[in-house]
Write an enzyme that holds these catalytic residues in place. Structure first.
Site, PDB file in Angstrom:
ATOM      1  N   ASP A  59       0.813  -1.224   0.000  1.00  0.00           N
ATOM      2  CA  ASP A  59       0.000   0.000   0.000  1.00  0.00           C
ATOM      3  C   ASP A  59       0.843   1.269   0.000  1.00  0.00           C
ATOM      4  O   ASP A  59       0.417   2.311   0.521  1.00  0.00           O
ATOM      5  CB  ASP A  59      -0.969   0.022   1.200  1.00  0.00           C
ATOM      6  CG  ASP A  59      -1.903  -1.174   1.193  1.00  0.00           C
ATOM      7  OD1 ASP A  59      -2.203  -1.675   0.103  1.00  0.00           O
ATOM      8  OD2 ASP A  59      -2.333  -1.595   2.285  1.00  0.00           O
ATOM      9  N   LYS A  90       1.856   2.133  -5.011  1.00  0.00           N
ATOM     10  CA  LYS A  90       2.427   1.580  -6.246  1.00  0.00           C
ATOM     11  C   LYS A  90       1.521   1.844  -7.448  1.00  0.00           C
ATOM     12  O   LYS A  90       1.994   2.201  -8.521  1.00  0.00           O
ATOM     13  CB  LYS A  90       2.643   0.063  -6.090  1.00  0.00           C
ATOM     14  CG  LYS A  90       3.617  -0.305  -4.977  1.00  0.00           C
ATOM     15  CD  LYS A  90       3.723  -1.801  -4.801  1.00  0.00           C
ATOM     16  CE  LYS A  90       2.456  -2.450  -4.303  1.00  0.00           C
ATOM     17  NZ  LYS A  90       2.049  -2.078  -2.941  1.00  0.00           N
ATOM     18  N   GLY A 146      -4.526  -4.296  -3.809  1.00  0.00           N
ATOM     19  CA  GLY A 146      -5.513  -3.265  -4.131  1.00  0.00           C
ATOM     20  C   GLY A 146      -4.736  -2.023  -4.490  1.00  0.00           C
ATOM     21  O   GLY A 146      -4.087  -1.434  -3.635  1.00  0.00           O
ATOM     22  N   HIS A 147      -4.733  -1.663  -5.767  1.00  0.00           N
ATOM     23  CA  HIS A 147      -3.922  -0.534  -6.257  1.00  0.00           C
ATOM     24  C   HIS A 147      -4.847   0.586  -6.702  1.00  0.00           C
ATOM     25  O   HIS A 147      -5.657   0.404  -7.609  1.00  0.00           O
ATOM     26  CB  HIS A 147      -3.011  -1.003  -7.410  1.00  0.00           C
ATOM     27  CG  HIS A 147      -2.005  -2.041  -6.967  1.00  0.00           C
ATOM     28  ND1 HIS A 147      -1.120  -2.633  -7.823  1.00  0.00           N
ATOM     29  CD2 HIS A 147      -1.736  -2.555  -5.738  1.00  0.00           C
ATOM     30  CE1 HIS A 147      -0.358  -3.493  -7.143  1.00  0.00           C
ATOM     31  NE2 HIS A 147      -0.717  -3.461  -5.881  1.00  0.00           N
ATOM     32  N   GLN A 173       1.998  -6.067  -3.166  1.00  0.00           N
ATOM     33  CA  GLN A 173       2.430  -6.163  -1.759  1.00  0.00           C
ATOM     34  C   GLN A 173       3.720  -5.349  -1.567  1.00  0.00           C
ATOM     35  O   GLN A 173       3.939  -4.410  -2.293  1.00  0.00           O
ATOM     36  CB  GLN A 173       2.604  -7.627  -1.322  1.00  0.00           C
ATOM     37  CG  GLN A 173       1.303  -8.415  -1.223  1.00  0.00           C
ATOM     38  CD  GLN A 173       0.767  -8.894  -2.548  1.00  0.00           C
ATOM     39  OE1 GLN A 173       1.447  -9.546  -3.307  1.00  0.00           O
ATOM     40  NE2 GLN A 173      -0.474  -8.586  -2.835  1.00  0.00           N
TER      41      GLN A 173
HETATM   42  P1  GDP Z   1      -0.758   0.316  -3.518  1.00  0.00           P
HETATM   43  O1  GDP Z   1      -1.343  -0.972  -3.048  1.00  0.00           O
HETATM   44  O2  GDP Z   1       0.702   0.396  -3.252  1.00  0.00           O
HETATM   45  O3  GDP Z   1      -1.087   0.628  -4.947  1.00  0.00           O
HETATM   46  O4  GDP Z   1      -1.417   1.457  -2.623  1.00  0.00           O
HETATM   47  P2  GDP Z   1      -2.985   1.601  -2.234  1.00  0.00           P
HETATM   48  O5  GDP Z   1      -3.730   2.094  -3.417  1.00  0.00           O
HETATM   49  O6  GDP Z   1      -3.470   0.376  -1.568  1.00  0.00           O
HETATM   50  O7  GDP Z   1      -2.881   2.679  -1.087  1.00  0.00           O
HETATM   51  C1  GDP Z   1      -2.323   3.915  -1.302  1.00  0.00           C
HETATM   52  C2  GDP Z   1      -3.364   4.977  -0.962  1.00  0.00           C
HETATM   53  O8  GDP Z   1      -2.736   6.228  -0.949  1.00  0.00           O
HETATM   54  C3  GDP Z   1      -4.466   5.090  -2.008  1.00  0.00           C
HETATM   55  O9  GDP Z   1      -5.644   5.512  -1.362  1.00  0.00           O
HETATM   56  C4  GDP Z   1      -3.955   6.175  -2.942  1.00  0.00           C
HETATM   57  O10 GDP Z   1      -4.988   6.843  -3.636  1.00  0.00           O
HETATM   58  C5  GDP Z   1      -3.299   7.070  -1.955  1.00  0.00           C
HETATM   59  N1  GDP Z   1      -2.183   7.869  -2.429  1.00  0.00           N
HETATM   60  C6  GDP Z   1      -1.116   7.513  -3.204  1.00  0.00           C
HETATM   61  N2  GDP Z   1      -0.227   8.517  -3.232  1.00  0.00           N
HETATM   62  C7  GDP Z   1      -0.738   9.509  -2.459  1.00  0.00           C
HETATM   63  C8  GDP Z   1      -0.258  10.780  -2.052  1.00  0.00           C
HETATM   64  O11 GDP Z   1       0.832  11.205  -2.404  1.00  0.00           O
HETATM   65  N3  GDP Z   1      -1.068  11.493  -1.215  1.00  0.00           N
HETATM   66  C9  GDP Z   1      -2.288  11.063  -0.807  1.00  0.00           C
HETATM   67  N4  GDP Z   1      -3.016  11.843  -0.025  1.00  0.00           N
HETATM   68  N5  GDP Z   1      -2.746   9.863  -1.157  1.00  0.00           N
HETATM   69  C10 GDP Z   1      -1.972   9.103  -1.957  1.00  0.00           C
HETATM   70  P1  IMO Z   2      -0.880  -4.202  -2.239  1.00  0.00           P
HETATM   71  O1  IMO Z   2      -0.437  -4.771  -3.555  1.00  0.00           O
HETATM   72  C1  IMO Z   2      -0.941  -4.546   2.090  1.00  0.00           C
HETATM   73  C2  IMO Z   2      -1.038  -8.573   3.753  1.00  0.00           C
HETATM   74  C3  IMO Z   2      -2.289  -8.989   4.492  1.00  0.00           C
HETATM   75  C4  IMO Z   2      -1.674  -9.937   5.510  1.00  0.00           C
HETATM   76  C5  IMO Z   2      -0.580 -10.626   4.714  1.00  0.00           C
HETATM   77  C6  IMO Z   2      -0.979 -11.975   4.128  1.00  0.00           C
HETATM   78  O2  IMO Z   2      -2.180  -3.489  -2.306  1.00  0.00           O
HETATM   79  O3  IMO Z   2       0.208  -3.422  -1.601  1.00  0.00           O
HETATM   80  P2  IMO Z   2      -2.512 -12.686   2.086  1.00  0.00           P
HETATM   81  O4  IMO Z   2      -3.971 -12.450   1.811  1.00  0.00           O
HETATM   82  O5  IMO Z   2      -1.615 -12.179   1.028  1.00  0.00           O
HETATM   83  O6  IMO Z   2      -2.217 -14.117   2.423  1.00  0.00           O
HETATM   84  O7  IMO Z   2      -2.212 -11.859   3.423  1.00  0.00           O
HETATM   85  O8  IMO Z   2      -0.249  -9.755   3.650  1.00  0.00           O
HETATM   86  N1  IMO Z   2      -1.259  -8.093   2.365  1.00  0.00           N
HETATM   87  C7  IMO Z   2      -1.182  -6.809   2.018  1.00  0.00           C
HETATM   88  N2  IMO Z   2      -0.990  -5.698   2.759  1.00  0.00           N
HETATM   89  N3  IMO Z   2      -1.037  -4.449   0.746  1.00  0.00           N
HETATM   90  C8  IMO Z   2      -1.212  -5.552  -0.009  1.00  0.00           C
HETATM   91  O9  IMO Z   2      -1.180  -5.513  -1.354  1.00  0.00           O
HETATM   92  C9  IMO Z   2      -1.330  -6.798   0.619  1.00  0.00           C
HETATM   93  N4  IMO Z   2      -1.516  -8.061   0.183  1.00  0.00           N
HETATM   94  C10 IMO Z   2      -1.457  -8.840   1.263  1.00  0.00           C
HETATM   95  O10 IMO Z   2      -2.925  -7.886   5.102  1.00  0.00           O
HETATM   96  O11 IMO Z   2      -1.050  -9.197   6.524  1.00  0.00           O
HETATM   97 MG    MG Z   3      -2.890  -1.633  -1.812  1.00  0.00          MG
END
Ligand code: GDP
Ligand code: IMO
Ligand code: MG
Length: 422
Positions: free
Chosen positions: A13, A16, A40-41, A223
């Protein structure tokens, strides 16, 4: 843009999806090579928010090809849902998406076992996403998995699937869990396969040709480094290699064709699920949650939050070969008077420069902090590095220096435009 692997350098998270979407402008092909719909991206374009789980984040840009590589585990029903969801919003998903015929399938018995094993673990649970990821990779390694390529041979596939359901139902029964309905699983999977068949191909050959024609390839990590099955905070990890090497094995692109590795970090740290977290600080979490930030994109769970941990990002840099760093969510720190930054760990009276590999030892580590002054100003409207307050510039420079990578991107909001390229 050279062929680039983008990895999360924390616990997932990191942002990416947003950075991939930004970089895809300069790429031709975007590849997912590990993980599944546990990811979840999030991408925000023109006020529209998209959350991608299996489809590479490059799909939102025209004339780019997206590849789901052999290393991904793929829930066919969830993937069809994702394709339909994108199409309903006017996003093209057709010849611009290829799925490896060697990617393993995640099936309902994997999800049932994932949930069941978590509840049996009680307070030793991992806190998985319950998407069936661990059991699906376990089947792959046990050589009992079913692959997308099997969907091409319907009759044989049906027989194999029924066998697998029978065996898994026996396991579920022995654990006192309800049995799965084989007929429904077969029907749902075959229905999903009708949509997926046109996308399934040998993606290794496609990527090889793309390399020959000098296409620019971007690998989208899922991840993060410390969720890696080998190098993460075991057993509180996911079941794939989330580090840079996984991009090669998970796609069939040879290591010498990779030019650069970019690590993505938040300007602080978050983690979802259980496991050690040295810089965790509940008051920072309360602050972010009150602002509506830091809720999981896949499960909606509140993320655990803490200060930036340069001990772990330094380790991520050596593990992945990170030469460039993208720092996201800098705006999250806008209102703070003072910002803590972890520069070393203390364990049993010793000072450590790198995290211990054992999770129990890591849980005992105390963070050694330095403090930097906050800038107390909104950064959200900055569009060039020079627009950032001097204290914010000093902070991100320090993160890059401590990590040991060149500062390449600073993100100051979720939208595409809120991205500064250095
Ligand atoms: P990922 O799994 O690495 O793609 O990240 P996620 O989408 O799960 O979580 C990142 C969160 O931060 C999402 O809600 C994005 O919309 C948000 N986000 C990414 N970059 C920024 C930033 O620079 N500022 C803010 N406020 N939100 C951001
Ligand atoms: P993105 O790509 C954050 C975490 C879960 C748990 C552990 C194992 O959005 O960054 P799993 O379901 O993979 O067996 O869970 O890994 N986890 C993540 N945490 N971002 C993710 O993906 C994750 N995918 C799995 O919360 O701790
Ligand atoms: Mg994510």
């Amino acid at each position: 843009m050279p062929n680039t692997i983008l990895v999360g350098a924390q616990w997932g998270d990191e942002g990416k999806g947003k950075i991939i979407d930004f970089l895809t402008d300069e790429a031709d092909v975007v590849v997912r090579s590990q993980g599944g719909n546990n990811a979840g991206h999030t991408i925000v374009i023109g006020g529209e928010k998209y959350v991608l789980h299996l489809i590479p984040s490059g799909i939102l840009r025209r004339s780019k090809t997206c590849v789901i590589g052999n290393g991904v585990v793929l829930d066919p029903v969830a993937l069809v849902g994702e394709i339909d969801g994108l199409r309903a919003r006017g996003v093209k998903v057709g010849k611009n998406l290829l799925i490896s015929d060697c990617a393993h399938l995640v099936l309902p018995y994997h999800q049932a076992l994932d949930g069941l094993r978590e509840s049996l673990k009680g307070n030793r649970k991992i806190g998985t996403t319950k998407r069936g990821i661990g059991p699906a990779y376990a089947d792959k390694v046990s050589r009992t998995g079913l692959r997308t390529g099997d969907l091409l041979r319907t009759g044989e596939f049906e027989a194999k699937l029924k066998d697998r359901i029978r065996e898994n139902n026996a396991v579920l029964k022995s654990l006192g869990a309800p049995l799965l309905n084989a007929k429904k699983i077969v029907a749902d999977t075959l229905k999903a396969s009708e949509t997926l068949l046109p996308f399934i191909t040998n993606t290794v050959v496609f990527l090889h040709r793309a390399l020959e024609t000098k296409s620019r390839i971007l690998f989208e990590g899922a991840q993060g480094t410390f969720l890696d099955i080998d190098h993460g905070t075991y057993p509180f990890v996911t079941s794939s290699n989330t580090t840079a090497g996984g991009a090669c094995t998970g796609s069939g692109v040879p290591p010498h064709r990779i030019d650069t590795v970019m690590g993505v970090v938040k300007a602080y740290t978050t983690r979802v699920g259980e496991g050690p977290f040295t810089t965790e600080d509940d008051s920072l979490g309360d602050r972010f949650h009150a602002m509506g930030r830091e809720f999981g994109a896949t499960t909606g769970r509140a993320r655990r939050c803490g200060w930036f941990d340069a001990v772990s990002t330094r380790y991520a840099a050596i593990l992945n070969g990170i030469d460039q760093i993208a720092i996201t969510n800098l705006d999250g720190l806008d209102g703070l008077e003072s910002i803590k930054l972890c520069v070393a760990y203390r364990l049993d009276g010793k000072v450590l420069d790198f995290p211990p590999t054992d999770s129990a030892d890591l849980a005992k580590c105390e963070p050694v902090y330095i403090e930097m002054p906050g800038w107390m100003k909104s950064t959200e409207k900055a569009r060039r590095f020079a627009d950032l307050p001097p204290k914010a510039r000093a902070y991100v420079r320090k993160l890059a220096e401590l990590t040991g990578a060149k500062l390449s991107i600073v993100s100051i909001g979720p939208a595409r435009a809120q991205t500064i390229r250095l």
